[in-house]
Design a protein around this motif. Sequence first.
Motif, PDB file in Angstrom:
ATOM      1  N   VAL A   1     -30.212 -39.176  -4.462  1.00 49.17           N
ATOM      2  CA  VAL A   1     -28.875 -38.648  -4.722  1.00 49.17           C
ATOM      3  C   VAL A   1     -28.073 -39.712  -5.447  1.00 49.17           C
ATOM      4  N   THR A   2     -27.591 -39.414  -6.638  1.00 51.68           N
ATOM      5  CA  THR A   2     -26.748 -40.365  -7.358  1.00 51.68           C
ATOM      6  C   THR A   2     -25.278 -40.087  -7.040  1.00 51.68           C
ATOM      7  N   GLY A   3     -24.449 -41.099  -7.256  1.00 51.12           N
ATOM      8  CA  GLY A   3     -23.034 -40.968  -6.916  1.00 51.12           C
ATOM      9  C   GLY A   3     -22.845 -40.672  -5.436  1.00 51.12           C
ATOM     10  N   ALA A   4     -23.654 -41.334  -4.599  1.00 48.12           N
ATOM     11  CA  ALA A   4     -23.744 -40.971  -3.186  1.00 48.12           C
ATOM     12  C   ALA A   4     -22.774 -41.721  -2.286  1.00 48.12           C
ATOM     13  N   SER A   5     -21.894 -42.534  -2.836  1.00 48.20           N
ATOM     14  CA  SER A   5     -21.021 -43.343  -1.990  1.00 48.20           C
ATOM     15  C   SER A   5     -19.802 -42.587  -1.481  1.00 48.20           C
ATOM     16  N   SER A   6     -19.530 -41.392  -2.011  1.00 50.63           N
ATOM     17  CA  SER A   6     -18.359 -40.627  -1.561  1.00 50.63           C
ATOM     18  C   SER A   6     -18.486 -39.183  -2.021  1.00 50.63           C
ATOM     19  N   GLY A   7     -17.563 -38.342  -1.561  1.00 48.51           N
ATOM     20  CA  GLY A   7     -17.434 -36.976  -2.058  1.00 48.51           C
ATOM     21  C   GLY A   7     -18.678 -36.124  -1.916  1.00 48.51           C
ATOM     22  N   ILE A   8     -18.978 -35.379  -2.967  1.00 51.49           N
ATOM     23  CA  ILE A   8     -20.111 -34.463  -2.937  1.00 51.49           C
ATOM     24  C   ILE A   8     -21.423 -35.210  -2.724  1.00 51.49           C
ATOM     25  N   GLY A   9     -21.589 -36.345  -3.388  1.00 50.68           N
ATOM     26  CA  GLY A   9     -22.823 -37.108  -3.239  1.00 50.68           C
ATOM     27  C   GLY A   9     -23.063 -37.548  -1.811  1.00 50.68           C
ATOM     28  N   GLU A  10     -22.025 -38.034  -1.161  1.00 56.81           N
ATOM     29  CA  GLU A  10     -22.152 -38.445   0.236  1.00 56.81           C
ATOM     30  C   GLU A  10     -22.510 -37.258   1.120  1.00 56.81           C
ATOM     31  N   ALA A  11     -21.823 -36.140   0.914  1.00 51.38           N
ATOM     32  CA  ALA A  11     -22.080 -34.945   1.730  1.00 51.38           C
ATOM     33  C   ALA A  11     -23.497 -34.434   1.530  1.00 51.38           C
ATOM     34  N   VAL A  12     -23.973 -34.452   0.293  1.00 56.81           N
ATOM     35  CA  VAL A  12     -25.335 -34.005   0.009  1.00 56.81           C
ATOM     36  C   VAL A  12     -26.347 -34.925   0.676  1.00 56.81           C
ATOM     37  N   ALA A  13     -26.106 -36.235   0.609  1.00 63.88           N
ATOM     38  CA  ALA A  13     -27.016 -37.190   1.245  1.00 63.88           C
ATOM     39  C   ALA A  13     -27.086 -36.948   2.751  1.00 63.88           C
TER      40      ALA A  13
ATOM     41  N   ARG B   1     -38.515 -27.235 -10.453  1.00 56.57           N
ATOM     42  CA  ARG B   1     -37.378 -26.323 -10.467  1.00 56.57           C
ATOM     43  C   ARG B   1     -36.130 -27.076 -10.938  1.00 56.57           C
ATOM     44  N   VAL B   2     -35.272 -26.382 -11.652  1.00 56.01           N
ATOM     45  CA  VAL B   2     -34.025 -26.967 -12.135  1.00 56.01           C
ATOM     46  C   VAL B   2     -32.873 -26.042 -11.766  1.00 56.01           C
ATOM     47  N   THR B   3     -31.926 -26.572 -11.023  1.00 53.78           N
ATOM     48  CA  THR B   3     -30.755 -25.808 -10.604  1.00 53.78           C
ATOM     49  C   THR B   3     -29.491 -26.538 -11.033  1.00 53.78           C
ATOM     50  N   GLU B   4     -28.580 -25.798 -11.623  1.00 48.89           N
ATOM     51  CA  GLU B   4     -27.254 -26.343 -11.939  1.00 48.89           C
ATOM     52  C   GLU B   4     -26.250 -25.731 -10.972  1.00 48.89           C
ATOM     53  N   ILE B   5     -25.553 -26.579 -10.240  1.00 47.17           N
ATOM     54  CA  ILE B   5     -24.535 -26.115  -9.302  1.00 47.17           C
ATOM     55  C   ILE B   5     -23.168 -26.447  -9.889  1.00 47.17           C
ATOM     56  N   ASP B   6     -22.351 -25.405 -10.076  1.00 42.64           N
ATOM     57  CA  ASP B   6     -21.067 -25.546 -10.757  1.00 42.64           C
ATOM     58  C   ASP B   6     -19.909 -25.223  -9.808  1.00 42.64           C
ATOM     59  N   PRO B   7     -19.320 -26.246  -9.199  1.00 39.97           N
ATOM     60  CA  PRO B   7     -18.204 -25.995  -8.290  1.00 39.97           C
ATOM     61  C   PRO B   7     -16.874 -25.841  -9.031  1.00 39.97           C
ATOM     62  N   GLY B   8     -15.965 -25.135  -8.379  1.00 35.56           N
ATOM     63  CA  GLY B   8     -14.575 -25.122  -8.805  1.00 35.56           C
ATOM     64  C   GLY B   8     -13.865 -26.287  -8.137  1.00 35.56           C
ATOM     65  N   LEU B   9     -12.645 -26.061  -7.670  1.00 37.22           N
ATOM     66  CA  LEU B   9     -11.863 -27.135  -7.060  1.00 37.22           C
ATOM     67  C   LEU B   9     -12.463 -27.573  -5.721  1.00 37.22           C
ATOM     68  N   VAL B  10     -12.865 -28.832  -5.658  1.00 39.44           N
ATOM     69  CA  VAL B  10     -13.379 -29.438  -4.431  1.00 39.44           C
ATOM     70  C   VAL B  10     -12.504 -30.642  -4.125  1.00 39.44           C
ATOM     71  N   GLU B  11     -11.956 -30.698  -2.933  1.00 36.91           N
ATOM     72  CA  GLU B  11     -11.059 -31.813  -2.602  1.00 36.91           C
ATOM     73  C   GLU B  11     -11.869 -33.039  -2.198  1.00 36.91           C
ATOM     74  N   THR B  12     -11.988 -33.967  -3.130  1.00 35.27           N
ATOM     75  CA  THR B  12     -12.670 -35.243  -2.924  1.00 35.27           C
ATOM     76  C   THR B  12     -11.818 -36.313  -3.603  1.00 35.27           C
ATOM     77  N   GLU B  13     -12.432 -37.434  -3.969  1.00 34.91           N
ATOM     78  CA  GLU B  13     -11.728 -38.473  -4.715  1.00 34.91           C
ATOM     79  C   GLU B  13     -11.639 -38.136  -6.201  1.00 34.91           C
ATOM     80  N   PHE B  14     -12.183 -36.994  -6.599  1.00 33.18           N
ATOM     81  CA  PHE B  14     -12.262 -36.610  -8.013  1.00 33.18           C
ATOM     82  C   PHE B  14     -10.914 -36.742  -8.724  1.00 33.18           C
TER      83      PHE B  14
END
Length: 253
Positions: free
Chosen positions: A11-23, A173-186
């Motif tokens: 998982v890249t970008g795993a230190s916060s937000g979506i990456g952390e949650a996915v990890a 397999r290749v999946t693209e996940i496209d979120p709308g507004l997600v409250e993180t550090e974004f």
Amino acid sequence: MVEQQIKTAVVTGASSGIGEAVARRLAADGYSVILGARRLDRLQALAQEIGGIALFLDVTDSTSVARFSHQIDGDLDVLVNNAGGALGLESIAEFDEEKWFSMYQSNVLGLVRVTHALWPKLGQARNGAHVINIGSIAGIETYVGGAGYTACKHAVRAISETMRLEWLGKRIRVTEIDPGLVETEFSLVRFSGDKTRASAVYAGMQPLRAEDIAESVSWVVGLPAHVNVDQLIIKPTDQARMDLVYRGRGNVS
């Protein structure tokens, strides 16, 4: 070298937000999770908590990506390309080349660098592999002030589609996940730490949580190997478009 276990996910970008949650979610699902990000202190704390492995990774630096890849031994079952983000809301007339370049480096070239470096480990996975690219509804729509970011996320969409074409028959397999507004550090990053501007993005509405996106990752990777979800668009109920949001809920916690 990092020893591979039964199922391994990067998982890249795993230190916060979506990456952390996915990890966190993939670790709970039984994966050995390798976490990559620049903020190594936060990464190490998370890795210790979930039993993962923390490795420094700057996706904008080819040398860093190569070093990251060389520390991973064995095949990979899942790669989650999550690193990226937006900077500013300048119009095209106010074009800020440095911000555009930075966004392209992380969102687009970074995704390709990591995937290219890890390709041999994905292509040899015994039970097939799964690449998940975290995009955005900005890859489908446009909005005033968002030309730089939407251009990057449209590129992510093109790359995801091309991966499926080029890897047809390779059991990847290749999946693209496209979120709308997600409250993180974004938004905090987008507005250079301006908390007032960042909080205004989510004012009066109920945004998605990072855990909602992690749930979708868990679902798509858990499907049978012959099933591929090409694209998954996830928006809050309060959001119809990038720039059309219901904000009548007052203070939403």
